[in-house]
Design a protein around this motif. Sequence first.
Motif, short mmCIF file in Angstrom:
data_model
loop_
_atom_site.label_atom_id
_atom_site.label_comp_id
_atom_site.label_asym_id
_atom_site.label_seq_id
_atom_site.Cartn_x
_atom_site.Cartn_y
_atom_site.Cartn_z
N ASN A 13 5.65 -6.54 -3.80
CA ASN A 13 6.06 -5.18 -3.86
C ASN A 13 5.10 -4.43 -4.95
OD1 ASN A 13 7.54 -2.90 -4.94
ND2 ASN A 13 9.55 -4.09 -4.85
N LEU A 14 4.71 -3.30 -4.33
CA LEU A 14 3.57 -2.64 -5.11
C LEU A 14 4.16 -2.04 -6.33
CD1 LEU A 14 1.86 -0.58 -2.35
CD2 LEU A 14 1.00 -2.44 -3.49
N ASN A 15 5.30 -2.06 -6.73
CA ASN A 15 5.90 -1.59 -8.03
C ASN A 15 5.56 -2.55 -9.08
OD1 ASN A 15 7.02 0.87 -7.26
ND2 ASN A 15 9.02 -0.32 -6.58
N LEU A 17 2.68 -3.94 -9.52
CA LEU A 17 1.36 -3.66 -10.01
C LEU A 17 1.34 -2.26 -10.71
CD1 LEU A 17 -0.62 -4.51 -6.80
CD2 LEU A 17 -0.56 -5.94 -9.02
N LYS A 18 2.25 -1.47 -10.88
CA LYS A 18 2.35 -0.50 -11.73
C LYS A 18 2.33 -0.82 -13.01
CE LYS A 18 4.22 2.52 -8.03
NZ LYS A 18 5.12 3.35 -7.79
N LYS A 35 -4.04 -2.66 -10.28
CA LYS A 35 -3.95 -1.12 -9.88
C LYS A 35 -5.35 -0.73 -10.64
CE LYS A 35 -1.42 2.63 -11.35
NZ LYS A 35 -0.36 3.03 -11.94
N LEU A 45 -5.93 -0.34 -4.90
CA LEU A 45 -5.53 -1.81 -5.21
C LEU A 45 -6.92 -2.82 -5.01
CD1 LEU A 45 -3.36 -3.89 -4.83
CD2 LEU A 45 -3.36 -3.51 -2.57
N PHE A 71 -3.80 2.23 -2.48
CA PHE A 71 -2.75 1.85 -3.16
C PHE A 71 -1.50 2.33 -2.22
CE2 PHE A 71 0.41 1.45 -6.33
CZ PHE A 71 0.28 0.18 -6.93
N GLU A 73 1.29 1.14 1.08
CA GLU A 73 1.82 0.14 2.18
C GLU A 73 0.63 -0.37 3.03
OE1 GLU A 73 4.67 -1.96 2.21
OE2 GLU A 73 4.88 -1.05 0.29
N LYS A 76 -1.63 -2.39 1.25
CA LYS A 76 -1.06 -3.66 0.94
C LYS A 76 -1.47 -4.59 1.97
CE LYS A 76 3.42 -4.62 1.03
NZ LYS A 76 4.60 -5.02 0.65
#
Length: 92
Positions: A13-15, A17-18, A35, A45, A71, A73, A76
């Motif tokens: 889930n990219l969240n 990496l925030k 990130k 990313l 950065f 979907e 990813k």
Amino acid sequence: MEDRMIDRENFLNLNILKKEDYTGSMDGMRYRLNKVEGEEGEVKLRVTVWPEPFCFDKTPEDKKTVKEFGFGEEGKMEAADWLNAQWKEMKK
């Protein structure tokens, strides 16, 4: 061999990496996702891979391979595919 590969649909889930870097390993290969800000301020990313046994900080830079993706979907998914390709290459 295929069943050990990263499932691009359910990968990270990219969240996460925030807030912090993400590290993992896969059958002899370690990886780190983080990130970063690109040259023109765009968010990227960054994916780094290296062989086991050492952690990121203890591995010499010349043993690491780095690639950056968008950065989002699509980035990813591309990162998951690239990680799988790197893993296959390391297994040779």
